[in-house]
Scaffold this active site. Structure first.
Site, mmCIF file in Angstrom:
data_model
loop_
_atom_site.group_PDB
_atom_site.id
_atom_site.type_symbol
_atom_site.label_atom_id
_atom_site.label_comp_id
_atom_site.label_asym_id
_atom_site.label_seq_id
_atom_site.Cartn_x
_atom_site.Cartn_y
_atom_site.Cartn_z
ATOM 1 N N ASN A 188 0.025 4.971 30.071
ATOM 2 C CA ASN A 188 0.935 3.878 30.400
ATOM 3 C C ASN A 188 2.337 4.454 30.492
ATOM 4 O O ASN A 188 2.814 5.083 29.550
ATOM 5 C CB ASN A 188 0.878 2.802 29.315
ATOM 6 C CG ASN A 188 1.941 1.736 29.504
ATOM 7 O OD1 ASN A 188 2.340 1.447 30.625
ATOM 8 N ND2 ASN A 188 2.396 1.152 28.409
ATOM 9 N N GLY A 189 2.986 4.244 31.613
ATOM 10 C CA GLY A 189 4.320 4.785 31.813
ATOM 11 C C GLY A 189 4.440 5.416 33.179
ATOM 12 O O GLY A 189 3.691 5.086 34.101
ATOM 13 N N CYS A 217 0.687 -0.946 33.341
ATOM 14 C CA CYS A 217 -0.520 -0.493 32.663
ATOM 15 C C CYS A 217 -0.649 -1.051 31.255
ATOM 16 O O CYS A 217 0.349 -1.319 30.586
ATOM 17 C CB CYS A 217 -0.544 1.038 32.549
ATOM 18 S SG CYS A 217 -0.471 1.914 34.104
ATOM 19 N N GLY A 256 -1.652 -5.542 33.532
ATOM 20 C CA GLY A 256 -2.255 -4.963 34.730
ATOM 21 C C GLY A 256 -3.446 -5.771 35.164
ATOM 22 O O GLY A 256 -4.408 -5.921 34.408
ATOM 23 N N TYR A 315 10.167 -9.756 28.436
ATOM 24 C CA TYR A 315 9.162 -10.302 29.356
ATOM 25 C C TYR A 315 7.786 -9.654 29.264
ATOM 26 O O TYR A 315 6.779 -10.343 29.248
ATOM 27 C CB TYR A 315 9.681 -10.180 30.798
ATOM 28 C CG TYR A 315 8.690 -10.616 31.855
ATOM 29 C CD1 TYR A 315 8.305 -11.950 31.959
ATOM 30 C CD2 TYR A 315 8.148 -9.700 32.746
ATOM 31 C CE1 TYR A 315 7.396 -12.361 32.926
ATOM 32 C CE2 TYR A 315 7.237 -10.100 33.725
ATOM 33 C CZ TYR A 315 6.864 -11.424 33.813
ATOM 34 O OH TYR A 315 5.967 -11.823 34.757
#
Length: 485
Positions: free
Chosen positions: A121-122, A16, A42, A262
């Site tokens: 997000n998570g 996300c 995303g 990354y």
């Protein structure tokens, strides 16, 4: 809708990206631009919710890229207002390729004191238990997303204001969460007590922005103010500015170290550090730990590029673009035929034959997950005449799944979970294979003494198997935690 690229399944994926804006005219345009900058976090779907005093709350949720859905005048004119939030997502591991429009955030709820929307997000590690409890108490869920639990918990709260209700809801949540939310006049941002996932605060004129990464502030011309701190809630309005408080018990932060490796864009800033410079440092550490005689250092583009540059600078071995990425492949290659699929990574990557022929190649990549892509790239190099292929990996072996918002295969599908480094080398068929050590990775991100095993600064569960928050739902399903040493 863009389909998942058939050769893109050998990377971990951040699920996300979130963005919010308040106090700016046409907030939806800022949100759309911010989400475009966060598209790497995303690519399956995106959504925007805004509020306007005349038109109230409005939303748009679409499958596919931001650029394909939130750039037309027809769509954007339906999203008026000076406060808005947005979200881009990947499908989760359990719903691979089955993203449904009902799962696309932000989610909206109407409360007694007015409406509110939320994007997350998570990953909530006790979402299954919360969902069962809420359903038994009468809640009706509209999606399969764990984020919807927060809306239902807010609805059952007796808090007087929406921020109060959000506080109460998030105290019942376990796992990792960075949240952006909005009311009719306010923008709200929250990070979990460990600060696993990122969230930053920016300013644009008299308005404010919240974003997963600083690169999203850059694209709209906003000034980066600071990171939202772990365990902090910021409530922002155009009139009152930023109000901050800490609703959770203070704990040692455990930011996701893979963001440095990354996930985040190299032009973002994390913890006051340039992501690009950190990745270059990773390459330098890797060259110190695992030197090898060779003719060229080549990255697996694009994620391996900064680390390959660092490896080259440290080792003195020339850097070269031995593999060229097709920049127009993206993830929109619709329904490739079986013959095309069999071409494998050649659709996306091509070897620079004249450069690598008869050369000993050090190939630098960010990670090895399943190993399928690594084997194909090695075959391409050998077919093109490389004399030797040595893999150097800019992260430790990924041996454990992530439960904090990253799309990770089941543990038995992770190459490092079932093989030693030597066995992986033989499986990939390369002349040598070396990963950076966990201590080396910590040194690269600024921890001069390496990783403190008693109090690690980062969440590194995918490498160490040490989960800072117990994955409650997965344990109930039989997941075995790492045995204490």
């Amino acid at each position: 809708m863009p389909l998942a690229h058939p050769f893109d399944d050998d990377k971990l994926k951040e699920e996300c990206g979130i963005f919010g804006a308040v106090g700016v005219a046409d907030a939806a345009n800022f949100v759309a631009l911010g989400l475009h900058a966060l598209q790497h976090r995303g690519q399956e779907a995106g959504g925007i919710v805004v509020h306007d005093p005349v038109h109230g709350f409005n939303s748009a949720r679409r499958m596919g890229y931001v650029r394909d859905n939130f750039t037309s005048h027809e769509v954007m004119q339906t999203l008026p207002g000076n406060v808005g939030i947005g979200h881009v997502r990947y499908s989760t591991a359990g719903n691979k390729g089955q993203t449904a429009i009902r799962d696309v955030q932000p989610f909206f709820g109407e409360f007694s004191m007015g409406g509110a929307a939320i994007a997350h997000n998570g990953n909530i590690t006790n979402a299954d238990a919360l969902r069962r409890e809420l359903i038994e108490r009468g809640s009706i869920f509209q999606s399969s997303s764990d984020s919807e639990c927060i809306i239902h918990l807010m609805a059952r709260s007796m808090g007087r204001t929406i921020p109060d209700r959000m506080e109460e809801a998030l105290r019942k949540v376990e796992g990792a969460f960075s949240v952006v939310a909005m009311t009719r006049t306010k923008l709200i941002g929250v990070r979990d007590p460990l600060g696993v996932r990122p969230l930053v605060l920016g300013k644009f004129g008299d308005g404010y922005m919240l974003a997963s990464e600083t690169c999203a502030l850059d694209i709209v011309g906003a000034e980066f103010i600071r990171e939202v701190e772990p365990g902090e809630m910021v409530v922002i309005s155009a009139k009152s500015g930023v109000q901050s408080h800490f609703p959770f018990r203070r704990r040692q932060s455990r930011f996701c170290i893979f963001e440095h490796v990354y996930f985040s864009r190299p032009d973002s800033i994390l913890g006051g550090r340039s992501v690009y410079e950190t990745r270059e440092n990773i390459g330098r550490e890797l060259a110190k730990e695992s030197p090898v005689e060779a003719d060229l250092v080549c990255p697996v583009p694009d994620s391996g590029t900064p680390a390959a540059i660092g490896f080259s600078l440290q080792s003195g071995i020339p850097y070269a673009m031995g593999i060229i990425r097709n920049q127009y492949m993206g993830r929109t290659f619709i329904e490739p035929s079986e013959q095309i699929r069999n071409m494998g990574v050649r659709l996306k990557l091509n070897v620079n034959r004249a450069l690598i022929r008869n050369k000993r190649i050090i190939l630098v990549d960010d990670s090895v997950v399943r190993g399928t892509t690594s084997r194909k790239i090695k075959d391409m190099l050998l077919d093109a005449g490389a004399a030797e292929v040595h893999f150097r990996i800019a992260s430790p072996p990924t041996a454990w799944p992530c439960f904090y918002g990253v799309d990770t295969p089941q543990r038995e599908k992770l190459l490092a979970a079932t093989m030693t480094e030597d066995e992986m080398r033989d499986h990939l068929g390369v002349d040598s294979l070396k990963f950076i050590s966990l201590d080396g990775l910590y040194r690269a991100v600024g921890e001069a003494e390496g990783r403190d095993p008693k109090a690690p600064k980062y969440c590194d569960a995918c490498f160490s198997g040490e989960y800072p928050v117990a994955p409650t739902d997965m344990i109930e399903k039989g997941f075995q935690l790492k045995a204490a040493e």
